[in-house]
Design a protein around this motif. Structure first.
Motif, PDB file in Angstrom:
ATOM      1  N   GLN A  27      48.115  66.220  33.432  1.00  0.00           N
ATOM      2  CA  GLN A  27      47.590  65.147  32.558  1.00  0.00           C
ATOM      3  C   GLN A  27      46.294  65.565  31.880  1.00  0.00           C
ATOM      4  OE1 GLN A  27      47.693  61.806  35.443  1.00  0.00           O
ATOM      5  NE2 GLN A  27      49.057  60.762  34.012  1.00  0.00           N
ATOM      6  N   SER A  60      45.783  59.016  25.357  1.00  0.00           N
ATOM      7  CA  SER A  60      46.305  57.847  26.029  1.00  0.00           C
ATOM      8  C   SER A  60      45.724  56.603  25.397  1.00  0.00           C
ATOM      9  CB  SER A  60      45.965  57.879  27.519  1.00  0.00           C
ATOM     10  OG  SER A  60      46.399  56.687  28.115  1.00  0.00           O
ATOM     11  N   ARG A 110      54.163  65.621  26.364  1.00  0.00           N
ATOM     12  CA  ARG A 110      53.427  65.004  25.262  1.00  0.00           C
ATOM     13  C   ARG A 110      52.821  63.663  25.679  1.00  0.00           C
ATOM     14  NH1 ARG A 110      57.125  62.692  20.735  1.00  0.00           N
ATOM     15  NH2 ARG A 110      57.152  61.044  22.297  1.00  0.00           N
ATOM     16  N   ASP A 111      53.586  62.879  26.438  1.00  0.00           N
ATOM     17  CA  ASP A 111      53.160  61.510  26.764  1.00  0.00           C
ATOM     18  C   ASP A 111      52.609  61.388  28.179  1.00  0.00           C
ATOM     19  OD1 ASP A 111      54.091  60.944  24.265  1.00  0.00           O
ATOM     20  OD2 ASP A 111      55.914  59.925  24.934  1.00  0.00           O
ATOM     21  N   GLN A 141      49.287  67.183  23.665  1.00  0.00           N
ATOM     22  CA  GLN A 141      49.440  65.935  24.404  1.00  0.00           C
ATOM     23  C   GLN A 141      48.827  64.802  23.603  1.00  0.00           C
ATOM     24  OE1 GLN A 141      47.731  67.004  28.291  1.00  0.00           O
ATOM     25  NE2 GLN A 141      49.755  66.661  29.155  1.00  0.00           N
ATOM     26  N   ARG A 142      49.512  63.655  23.665  1.00  0.00           N
ATOM     27  CA  ARG A 142      48.981  62.487  22.975  1.00  0.00           C
ATOM     28  C   ARG A 142      47.783  61.932  23.729  1.00  0.00           C
ATOM     29  NH1 ARG A 142      54.240  58.792  21.766  1.00  0.00           N
ATOM     30  NH2 ARG A 142      54.989  59.852  19.924  1.00  0.00           N
ATOM     31  N   ARG A 194      46.748  53.708  25.783  1.00  0.00           N
ATOM     32  CA  ARG A 194      46.682  52.674  26.806  1.00  0.00           C
ATOM     33  C   ARG A 194      45.290  52.653  27.434  1.00  0.00           C
ATOM     34  NH1 ARG A 194      46.832  53.517  31.922  1.00  0.00           N
ATOM     35  NH2 ARG A 194      47.649  55.595  31.708  1.00  0.00           N
ATOM     36  N   ILE A 249      58.884  65.770  25.875  1.00  0.00           N
ATOM     37  CA  ILE A 249      58.371  64.404  25.680  1.00  0.00           C
ATOM     38  C   ILE A 249      57.461  64.025  26.848  1.00  0.00           C
ATOM     39  CG2 ILE A 249      59.050  61.969  25.578  1.00  0.00           C
ATOM     40  CD1 ILE A 249      61.649  62.907  24.185  1.00  0.00           C
ATOM     41  N   ARG A 283      49.868  61.576  29.589  1.00  0.00           N
ATOM     42  CA  ARG A 283      48.638  60.818  29.838  1.00  0.00           C
ATOM     43  C   ARG A 283      48.884  59.321  29.901  1.00  0.00           C
ATOM     44  NH1 ARG A 283      44.389  64.246  26.011  1.00  0.00           N
ATOM     45  NH2 ARG A 283      44.725  66.235  27.054  1.00  0.00           N
ATOM     46  N   ASP A 284      50.087  58.901  29.465  1.00  0.00           N
ATOM     47  CA  ASP A 284      50.414  57.473  29.569  1.00  0.00           C
ATOM     48  C   ASP A 284      50.927  57.100  30.958  1.00  0.00           C
ATOM     49  OD1 ASP A 284      49.662  56.609  27.087  1.00  0.00           O
ATOM     50  OD2 ASP A 284      51.588  57.042  26.148  1.00  0.00           O
TER      51      ASP A 284
END
Lengths: 183, 300
Positions: free
Chosen positions: A10, B42, A55-56, B39-40, B44, A52, A58-59
């Motif tokens: 992350q 966050s 990429r995501d 990486q995007r 949120r 994917i 950290r969510d």
């Protein structure tokens, strides 16, 4: 510890993410293969889902939920890919790739073939739900959370999928009986 | 044992069988792809940042000031009524995906022809007249893609060709690979030469071609005059597979099918563009299909 790997990934640690892929990949691949019934397409779906995930990542709020989170991404990618496949025009037929023969210690060849044909006739999301239920072992309520659907919807689709599989087996049995009589 | 538990047990046992080992290549491919994937952030987390009323007030004031400054800078600089209108750039139009079935509105649509790499997009301008969308790969004419009068533009890739496109299902499994598959090299020239050398159908000599700025080779194939004895997936439904295996399974379904094959090198990925037609294809449909092909905008 995998939680540490997830947290490192992350923070952008690619090596940590690759370690996660190495340690979890077999299980993820097996799930994709069971939904798509094709080695190459399962490989493609897994690659897309993992990119994917990276990429995501950290969510993802709870690193301990990494597996379930990837299961959701992977299932959605598989459903999308299966949908794309079905939408192809009549002239584009992707030949399914032969898998290495599996040992037939528990199910006969004919029964395995009947199950396979019945399964391929299901919709992509019904196939995914069957795999999540009978291969991964999720309860319907967990599948509902994973796919963002109500538990009632999942139970309904499970019921329909079970009934369709049973009907496929029965139909094949009837066809075999008719064929045997006329031969 | 009741039926429900019976099917439960069958499914569990059946699903337990099958491959359980991820191909080694997945790790390499994923490692390469994440190296090129940022990486995007966050959002949120950003949304959940605590914010005091004072901070909110400050942000609101800053927003008002920003709008005022930008608004002033956009005002006409010369006094008077009716200065030159300031050109306003139109927002970038989003190209819709090619719909399934009849394309009811002429326009430009996006295709994503490959499973992998899935990033390649091809935009095609489809005319009026009841053309048929077959995402992700194909656009067929008003009479569909089959003989005796169909027409279509298709996008695909292939690593093999069939040595005998008529009897492609040698082992009767309807699957790939098959005994008659011919592996071809990775380049545009490799595939063009392999097609030209296949005695199963007539072909022209490969010539240079460019579509959407990507170079390649074009050759025309005249496929079998009679498919009636060819293998098929169903009885009385013979098909003719020029290419073999996965993502190359586009087949002719009609006698005397003509394929205009363009093989392009799209930044290292080999893209095959086929314009297929039949002797009975109306000239207007063929011309329109050529127009679709000429309109392609390929983005690697």
């Amino acid at each position: 510890m995998d939680r540490d790997l997830v947290e490192a990934a992350q923070r952008g640690d690619q090596a940590a993410f690759v370690d996660l892929v190495r340690s979890r990949g077999d299980r993820f691949f097996a799930i994709a293969h069971r939904i798509l019934r094709d080695v190459d397409r399962a490989e493609d779906a897994l690659q897309d889902a993992l990119v994917i995930a990276w990429r995501d990542l950290r969510d993802l709020r709870d690193p301990d939920r990494f597996d379930a989170w990837v299961h959701r991404l992977l299932t959605n990618v598989c459903i999308a890919q299966a949908g794309r496949e079905r939408k192809r025009m009549s002239n584009l037929y992707v030949l399914p790739v032969d898998d290495p023969a599996a040992p037939d210690d528990l199910l006969g060849v004919a029964l395995r073939d009947q199950l396979d044909r019945g399964f391929r006739r299901l919709s992509a999301d019904e196939r995914a739900i069957l795999v999540l239920r009978h291969y991964v072992g999720y309860e319907p309520i967990e599948i509902a959370e994973l796919l963002g659907l109500s538990a009632g919807t999942i139970r309904s689709r499970l019921h329909h999928a079970h009934r369709a599989m049973r009907a496929a087996l029965d139909a094949d049995a009837r066809a075999a009986a008719v064929g045997g009589t006329s031969a | 044992m009741n039926q429900r538990s019976d099917i439960d047990r069958l499914l569990t046992t059946w699903l337990d069988d099958g491959p359980t080992t991820m191909p080694d290549s997945v790790v390499d491919v994923v490692a390469d792809r994440i190296d090129r994937t940022r990486q995007r952030r966050s959002w949120r987390l950003l949304r959940r940042l605590p914010m005091s009323p004072l901070v909110k007030l400050g942000i609101a004031a800053a927003a008002v000031l920003f709008i005022a400054v930008v608004g002033y800078s956009l005002l006409p600089k010369q006094p008077g009524v009716g200065g030159q209108p300031t050109p306003v750039p139109s927002p970038t139009a989003t190209i819709p995906p090619l719909p399934e079935g009849t394309v009811t509105a002429a326009g430009t649509y996006r295709l994503t022809p490959f499973f992998s790499p899935a990033t390649m997009t091809v935009d095609a301008t489809v005319p009026e007249g009841g053309w048929l969308g077959g995402p992700p790969c194909c656009i067929a004419g008003p009479n569909d893609a089959n003989g005796p009068n169909g027409v279509a533009v298709a996008l695909l890739k292939a690593e093999t060709i069939n040595s005998d496109p008529c009897h492609w299902d040698k082992d009767g499994s309807g699957t790939a690979p098959q005994e008659g598959d011919i592996e071809v090299g990775p380049t545009v020239a490799d595939l063009a030469e392999a097609l030209a050398a296949n005695p199963a159908f007539a072909s022209t000599t490969p010539t240079d071609v460019a579509i959407s700025g990507f170079q390649g080779k074009r050759l025309d194939l005249q496929l079998a005059a009679d498919l009636s004895a060819c293998d098929g997936f169903e009885v009385d439904s013979p098909v003719y597979f020029v290419f073999g295996g996965r993502e190359g399974g586009f087949y002719a379904k009609g006698d005397n099918n003509r394929w205009q094959v363009s093989i392009l090198d799209v930044d290292g990925t080999r893209l095959i563009v086929v314009l297929l037609s039949y002797p009975g294809t109306p000239a207007a449909d063929l011309s329109a299909a050529q127009g679709i092909l000429d309109s392609l905008v390929i983005t690697p």
